[in-house]
Design an enzyme around this catalytic site. Sequence first.
Site, PDB file in Angstrom:
ATOM      1  N   ASP A 116     -40.743 -11.162  70.874  1.00 55.01           N
ATOM      2  CA  ASP A 116     -40.991  -9.928  71.629  1.00 55.01           C
ATOM      3  C   ASP A 116     -42.169 -10.077  72.578  1.00 55.01           C
ATOM      4  O   ASP A 116     -42.476  -9.149  73.334  1.00 55.01           O
ATOM      5  CB  ASP A 116     -41.216  -8.745  70.680  1.00 55.01           C
TER       6      ASP A 116
ATOM      7  N   GLY B 245     -50.383   4.965  68.297  1.00 52.74           N
ATOM      8  CA  GLY B 245     -50.050   4.787  69.700  1.00 52.74           C
ATOM      9  C   GLY B 245     -51.239   4.601  70.610  1.00 52.74           C
ATOM     10  O   GLY B 245     -51.100   4.617  71.836  1.00 52.74           O
TER      11      GLY B 245
ATOM     12  N   GLY C 186     -39.920  -2.310  69.609  1.00 50.46           N
ATOM     13  CA  GLY C 186     -40.037  -1.355  70.712  1.00 50.46           C
ATOM     14  C   GLY C 186     -41.473  -1.066  71.069  1.00 50.46           C
ATOM     15  O   GLY C 186     -42.419  -1.484  70.402  1.00 50.46           O
TER      16      GLY C 186
ATOM     17  N   GLY D  46     -44.454   0.660  70.865  1.00 46.44           N
ATOM     18  CA  GLY D  46     -45.055   1.591  69.921  1.00 46.44           C
ATOM     19  C   GLY D  46     -46.278   2.300  70.440  1.00 46.44           C
ATOM     20  O   GLY D  46     -46.679   3.333  69.895  1.00 46.44           O
TER      21      GLY D  46
ATOM     22  N   LYS E 240     -50.709   1.210  78.372  1.00 47.03           N
ATOM     23  CA  LYS E 240     -50.815   0.741  76.984  1.00 47.03           C
ATOM     24  C   LYS E 240     -51.903   1.546  76.284  1.00 47.03           C
ATOM     25  O   LYS E 240     -53.034   1.606  76.758  1.00 47.03           O
ATOM     26  CB  LYS E 240     -51.157  -0.742  76.939  1.00 47.03           C
TER      27      LYS E 240
END
EC number: 2.7.7.-
Length: 500
Positions: free
Chosen positions: A258, A132, A96, A98, A119
Amino acid sequence: MTSALEKNRPSAAFAFDNSYAGLPQRFFAAQMPTQVAEPWLIKLNEPLAAELGLDVEALRRDGAAIFSGNLVPEGAQPLAMAYAGHQFGGFSPQLGDGRAILLGEVIDRSGRRFDIQLKGAGPTPFSRRGDGRAAIGPVLREYIISEAMFALGIPATRALAAVTTGEPVYREEVLPGAVFTRVATSHIRVGTFQYFAARGDTDGVRALTNYVIDRHYPALKEADNPYLALFEAVSERQAALIARWLHVGFIHGVMNTDNMTVSGETIDFGPCAFMDAYDPATVFSSIDQHGRYAYANQPGIGQWNLARLGETLLPLIDDEPDAAVDKANAVIRAYGERFQTHWLAGMREKIGLAREEDGDLELVQTLLSLMQAQGADFTLTFRRLSDLAGDEAAEPDFAASFREAEASRNWLSRWRERLSRDPQTAGARAAAMRKVNPAFIPRNHRVEQAIEAAVENGDFSLFEALLTVLARPYDDQPDFAPYREPPKPHERVLATFCGT
């Protein structure tokens, strides 16, 4: 820090038209960006903003706040996407976003739908104990490479903006924080399908597949078997994309499932690099210790990733399991031929051939073997061959690409003999070759120099200069001639690293 009141102040810079947020809740986690202390706008891609139909004036005014996550625009529905993935062959059932937050979607002036994603915008439920955040170096790298790929004509996500946060991030060292704004036709990956398949959630796979067909492949709704047709279409796009990577010496570096989109766009430029001296075993990524994602391995990895996608689609392709496997395997087997067709067609263009002949593959392979044995620079060799196609006086420059100047003589003789049977004039051939053989690529040492100047001195002039050069990769640009050159021995970049 931006106040909560300012954060909620309406901004009409975006006309959001969100569709992914309308999927079932298990597809994502709603997540607001985390505010930062002192955002500063490094770069706004104004031409892209205009193409997307955004309010450029509003972005000039509010860009630092919007692209840092401090000001969430009106109509945004911030979320972190759920996905799984095979990373270097090992499966992780939950990855996912992050450190990435999808603000929403916009419709550009041509009616195409695009995601707007931040991002480095703070932790999400998928952060796996991470902060993050992103450091400025990886943000600048992704901006540079994204726009270089676009200028080279290779499908890729785009860079809309980069901002500093005024806050440190803690990695092996303390670095300035930054946020990157990425634009993509979507962020749906092979790993997105795997997320639902791993949970036995066939309804989730079906809902996702129907959404992908609607968004990316609407013509397939009329196919006899839309789900099988989707698998074939994704296979075709990936074969074409990876062939284009090889044509310019691009090494993605982290081809996990991914990091493979179903739209056919290149995504995630963390440890990517462009090859200098030609060697099919070239690896730059510091985490690819066994060369899984080496330059020449990329086509095979693309096929492996497609097989993982096919596994998730089996219940949709056919109700009979054995029949579903047979149909999916036929697509996977056909991928190799698809790739070879795209790759050889592009290599013919690179050496100036307009007409196909049976011996063309061997002619190309002989040149590549010669380049490898002689340590020839991939980009310069083909650009100099383009010059030679239009001017015989350029032969010494081409020969200088090789350690031994005489090494190219036999191959050039065969090449000229082959050109004698090709219909193009010398001038037309040279012009066509210059459109596929770039003079400029994001040389790894130049990218690192730009990043170092920004990180160490807050100097973005090299970053700006590099963007200027790379916006016109197929033009000679004599004022920027040094940017064509491969690195000197002390400038060579031996490893690249994940970051954003």
